[in-house]
Design a protein around this motif. Structure first.
Motif, PDB file in Angstrom:
ATOM      1  N   LYS A 109       0.830  -1.209   0.000  1.00 27.82           N
ATOM      2  CA  LYS A 109       0.000   0.000   0.000  1.00 27.82           C
ATOM      3  C   LYS A 109       0.864   1.259   0.000  1.00 27.82           C
ATOM      4  O   LYS A 109       0.533   2.252  -0.659  1.00 27.82           O
ATOM      5  CB  LYS A 109      -0.932  -0.011   1.213  1.00 27.82           C
ATOM      6  N   LEU A 110       1.978   1.219   0.721  1.00 28.65           N
ATOM      7  CA  LEU A 110       2.889   2.361   0.725  1.00 28.65           C
ATOM      8  C   LEU A 110       3.489   2.597  -0.654  1.00 28.65           C
ATOM      9  O   LEU A 110       3.594   3.742  -1.118  1.00 28.65           O
ATOM     10  CB  LEU A 110       3.988   2.140   1.761  1.00 28.65           C
ATOM     11  N   GLN A 138       2.172   1.786  -3.500  1.00 29.61           N
ATOM     12  CA  GLN A 138       1.120   2.312  -4.369  1.00 29.61           C
ATOM     13  C   GLN A 138       0.884   3.797  -4.091  1.00 29.61           C
ATOM     14  O   GLN A 138       0.678   4.594  -5.032  1.00 29.61           O
ATOM     15  CB  GLN A 138      -0.170   1.527  -4.154  1.00 29.61           C
ATOM     16  N   ALA A 139       0.942   4.193  -2.837  1.00 30.55           N
ATOM     17  CA  ALA A 139       0.768   5.609  -2.502  1.00 30.55           C
ATOM     18  C   ALA A 139       1.911   6.451  -3.049  1.00 30.55           C
ATOM     19  O   ALA A 139       1.695   7.550  -3.586  1.00 30.55           O
ATOM     20  CB  ALA A 139       0.670   5.765  -0.983  1.00 30.55           C
ATOM     21  N   SER A 159       1.449   6.938  -6.689  1.00 30.81           N
ATOM     22  CA  SER A 159       0.420   7.948  -6.954  1.00 30.81           C
ATOM     23  C   SER A 159       0.982   9.355  -6.793  1.00 30.81           C
ATOM     24  O   SER A 159       0.686  10.254  -7.599  1.00 30.81           O
ATOM     25  CB  SER A 159      -0.774   7.739  -6.020  1.00 30.81           C
ATOM     26  N   VAL A 160       1.818   9.549  -5.765  1.00 30.56           N
ATOM     27  CA  VAL A 160       2.436  10.852  -5.564  1.00 30.56           C
ATOM     28  C   VAL A 160       3.381  11.181  -6.724  1.00 30.56           C
ATOM     29  O   VAL A 160       3.427  12.331  -7.210  1.00 30.56           O
ATOM     30  CB  VAL A 160       3.180  10.878  -4.218  1.00 30.56           C
TER      31      VAL A 160
END
Length: 289
Positions: A159-160, A162-163, A166-167
């Protein structure tokens, strides 16, 4: 009278429409969409879970067979439910289940996970459930189970990532930064966060294992000068005592030499006579030629 006959017809239509709507709703809800919030529902009962992505051609080809599997399983009351996970929407679940290829299918029975590696047609998947062929497949070991602690950490890392991705996309598309600019920002942020984590770790270690306090006593400059002066005086006295001892030893050695010389003069003759006497006694008479 016409109104009396129309009322039962209206009721029949409502009944059949309600039945059809319920049937359709049951068929639609048979294939459940899983995410980070409701995935633990599959820990109870028997499930077939598919991991897919909208951009995956193989997943799109499997979509029709998967819907048919869900419909047949519901109609036959096999006791197995179907679910699907969109890895683009729930990247943590793909890390939790260690999904490395798409589509991936898991069979879950009361919290026991097994990966289905058979053919992807409806008959094969139904036979896998109906004939209990899943019992011939080794379950996922406990340390790799999706509900274990270590796989929970892996899910958080997914999840990190993927975040962060996105950034990165936002920095490039929204703010127009070049790729190297985005990477530079991530590098500086990584160094800064690492420094903060290191500081926090040092503080935690100091709290758990506090350093021992030294027993050193602070000494003033006057006391230090006095100590140096006392040491200098003690050194001078020691040198004076050594000189006195050296003088005494020198006088004693001279006296011993004088006494030794006198005694050697007096006894030299006696020793010489005695030596000559001994030599005379030791001489043998010469033989005649």
């Amino acid at each position: 009278m016409a109104r009396v006959h129309t009322v039962p017809q209206i009721l029949q239509i409502l009944f059949f429409s309600t039945f059809i709507i319920c049937s359709l709703s049951s068929l639609v809800s048979a294939n459940r969409e899983l995410n980070e919030d409701n995935w633990k529902d599959i820990l109870e009962g028997e499930w077939m879970v598919e991991f897919y992505a909208p951009w995956c051609p193989a997943c799109n080809a499997l979509a029709a067979a998967w819907k048919e599997l869900s419909t047949i399983a519901t109609r036959k009351n096999l006791g197995v439910k179907t679910a699907a996970v969109d890895v683009t929407q729930s990247p943590g679940l793909s890390g939790r289940f260690m999904v490395t290829a798409l589509p991936t299918i898991f069979h879950v029975k009361d919290g026991s996970f097994r990966q289905y590696k058979g053919p992807r047609d409806v008959e094969s998947m139904l036979s896998f459930v109906e004939t209990r062929r899943w019992q011939q497949t080794e379950p996922v070991p406990g340390w790799k189970a999706p509900d274990s602690l270590q796989m929970t950490l892996v899910a958080e890392f997914f999840k990190l990532s993927q975040a962060l991705r996105s950034v990165h996309t936002m920095l490039m598309e929204t703010y127009g930064l070049p790729t190297w600019g985005s990477y530079l920002i991530f590098a500086v942020a990584t160094i800064f966060i690492g420094a903060i984590l290191g500081l926090v770790l040092v503080c935690i270690i100091d709290l758990l294992y506090p350093p021992r306090r030294s027993d050193k006593v602070l000494v003033s400059q006057a006391q230090l000068d006095k100590a140096k002066e006392d040491a200098r005086k003690a050194e001078e006295e020691e040198l004076i005592n050594e000189d006195i001892v050296d003088d005494n030893e020198t006088a004693g050695s001279d006296a011993e030499k004088n006494s030794a010389s006198d005694s050697s003069e007096g006894g030299g003759a006696a020793a010489g006579s005695g030596g000559d006497a001994r030599e005379v006694r030791k001489r043998r008479p010469r033989k005649a030629d």
